[in-house]
Design a protein around this motif. Structure first.
Motif, PDB file in Angstrom:
ATOM      1  N   ALA A 224       0.859  -1.171   0.060  1.00 48.89           N
ATOM      2  CA  ALA A 224      -0.075  -0.049  -0.004  1.00 48.89           C
ATOM      3  C   ALA A 224       0.861   1.288   0.134  1.00 48.89           C
ATOM      4  CB  ALA A 224      -0.970  -0.053   1.118  1.00 48.89           C
ATOM      5  N   TYR A 225       2.067   1.080   0.568  1.00 44.68           N
ATOM      6  CA  TYR A 225       2.984   2.390   0.715  1.00 44.68           C
ATOM      7  C   TYR A 225       3.954   2.550  -0.285  1.00 44.68           C
ATOM      8  CZ  TYR A 225       0.242   3.220   4.983  1.00 44.68           C
ATOM      9  OH  TYR A 225      -0.751   3.338   5.994  1.00 44.68           O
ATOM     10  N   ASN A 226       3.630   1.574  -1.399  1.00 45.37           N
ATOM     11  CA  ASN A 226       4.641   1.591  -2.396  1.00 45.37           C
ATOM     12  C   ASN A 226       3.983   2.246  -3.771  1.00 45.37           C
ATOM     13  OD1 ASN A 226       6.460   1.055  -4.769  1.00 45.37           O
ATOM     14  ND2 ASN A 226       6.572  -1.247  -4.113  1.00 45.37           N
ATOM     15  N   PRO A 227       4.385   3.453  -4.073  1.00 43.52           N
ATOM     16  CA  PRO A 227       5.936   4.004  -4.062  1.00 43.52           C
ATOM     17  C   PRO A 227       5.979   5.054  -2.666  1.00 43.52           C
ATOM     18  CG  PRO A 227       4.550   5.324  -5.868  1.00 43.52           C
ATOM     19  CD  PRO A 227       3.672   4.133  -5.133  1.00 43.52           C
ATOM     20  N   TRP A 228       5.011   5.529  -2.329  1.00 42.22           N
ATOM     21  CA  TRP A 228       5.039   6.591  -0.966  1.00 42.22           C
ATOM     22  C   TRP A 228       4.017   6.204   0.103  1.00 42.22           C
ATOM     23  CZ3 TRP A 228       2.812  10.178   1.954  1.00 42.22           C
ATOM     24  CH2 TRP A 228       3.773  11.211   2.367  1.00 42.22           C
TER      25      TRP A 228
END
Length: 314
Positions: A224-228
């Motif tokens: 979920a936190y790929n790319p930020w």
């Protein structure tokens, strides 16, 4: 039907191109240029770059005030179409458009109203998400639904890959919706407020891994936190970001049973670096140490021989 297109990030670019190929777009409303990167260079939004390539008029007001409304009014649009613009449209602004406005939202509304629906669907472990075209209302993402498309999820998506998938399909759905409106065949359906759920703006700190959590949750965080902002932890006083990982159920899971959460408890040559979580083991396949580049797990171990046996986290 003359349109004003409002959007800012790259996800909206294919939709802008798709709409502009079928309908007259009298102008594009987007955010002001912003400083980005290590050099803090002033950079234009992706939608602005695409709009200029298409030869369209670009408006970048810092606020949707009277001056902005006058500039829009002078373009003579009939309808507003919006995708990830980044600001809320007030009643005075919406009063400019005789045919109202449509908004593209990357979820199956009323689920995940708000600014981060793609990441929210991954974090929740949903088996599907979707794209909704809704009429713009005075309340966030609460307008009547005109069209929706379901997108099945495999459980391997990252926010980056799912964003690309949404970007590729949203334009076709919006153009089809506009054509049905133009023909008088659209049938808006009010949202069920009792089924509404919300997601929040993601902040950098959201990526911090709590190793006492369930392994399924941490694996979803990585995606979920790929790319930020990236799912990250602490190693030897430096930030360690995990870019790719999976739930580990191999033979070596037993060796991690009595380790404390965050312990680097082994290496499986077929799966990666093993880290103990609250209820299982995460196999880390790609990671990045602060100030370094993302590398595969074998390269990381070769450069950090003392990594196994350490405990990650604050």
């Amino acid at each position: 039907m003359q349109l004003l297109f409002a959007g800012t990030p790259a996800i909206a670019v294919p939709t802008l191109r798709h709409v502009a190929a079928r309908f007259p777009v009298v102008g594009v409303l987007t955010a002001p240029d912003a400083r980005a990167g290590r050099g803090r260079t002033l950079s234009p939004p992706a939608v602005k770059v695409a709009a200029e390539e298409l030869g369209l008029t670009v408006l970048q007001p810092p606020r949707l005030d009277e001056d902005a409304r006058a500039a829009v009014r002078n373009l003579g649009p009939d309808m507003l179409v919006s995708f990830a613009y980044g600001k809320i449209f007030g009643p005075k602004f919406m009063g400019i458009f005789p045919d109202g406005g449509l908004n593209v939202h990357p979820s199956l509304l009323p689920k995940y109203r708000g600014p981060s629906p793609i990441a929210a669907a991954i974090l929740a472990g949903d088996s599907e998400t979707g794209i909704t075209v809704q009429y713009i209302s005075l309340y966030m993402d609460a307008g009547a639904v005109v069209a929706a498309r379901r997108l099945p999820l495999t459980g391997e998506e990252t926010t980056g890959s799912l964003t690309q998938r949404v970007a590729e399909q949203a334009g076709d759905l919006l153009v089809d919706t506009l054509e049905r409106i133009e023909e008088g065949n659209a049938e808006p359906v009010p949202q069920n407020e009792q089924e509404a759920s919300y997601c929040k703006l993601i902040e950098k700190e959201d990526g911090a891994i709590d190793w006492t959590l369930e392994v399924e949750h941490i694996e979803r965080m990585v995606r979920a936190y790929n790319p930020w902002p990236g799912a990250f932890t602490d190693y030897d006083g430096k930030r360690l970001t995990i870019w790719e990982a999976g739930i580990y159920n191999g033979e070596q899971a037993r060796t991690c049973e009595h380790s404390q959460p965050g312990s680097v408890c082994g290496v499986d040559k077929g799966h990666g670096i093993l880290v103990k979580t609250g209820d299982g083991v995460l196999a880390v396949r790609r990671l990045q140490l602060q100030s370094g580049k993302p590398v595969d797990w074998k390269s990381f171990i070769n450069g950090h021989r003392d990594f196994p046996g350490t405990v990650l986290g604050g």
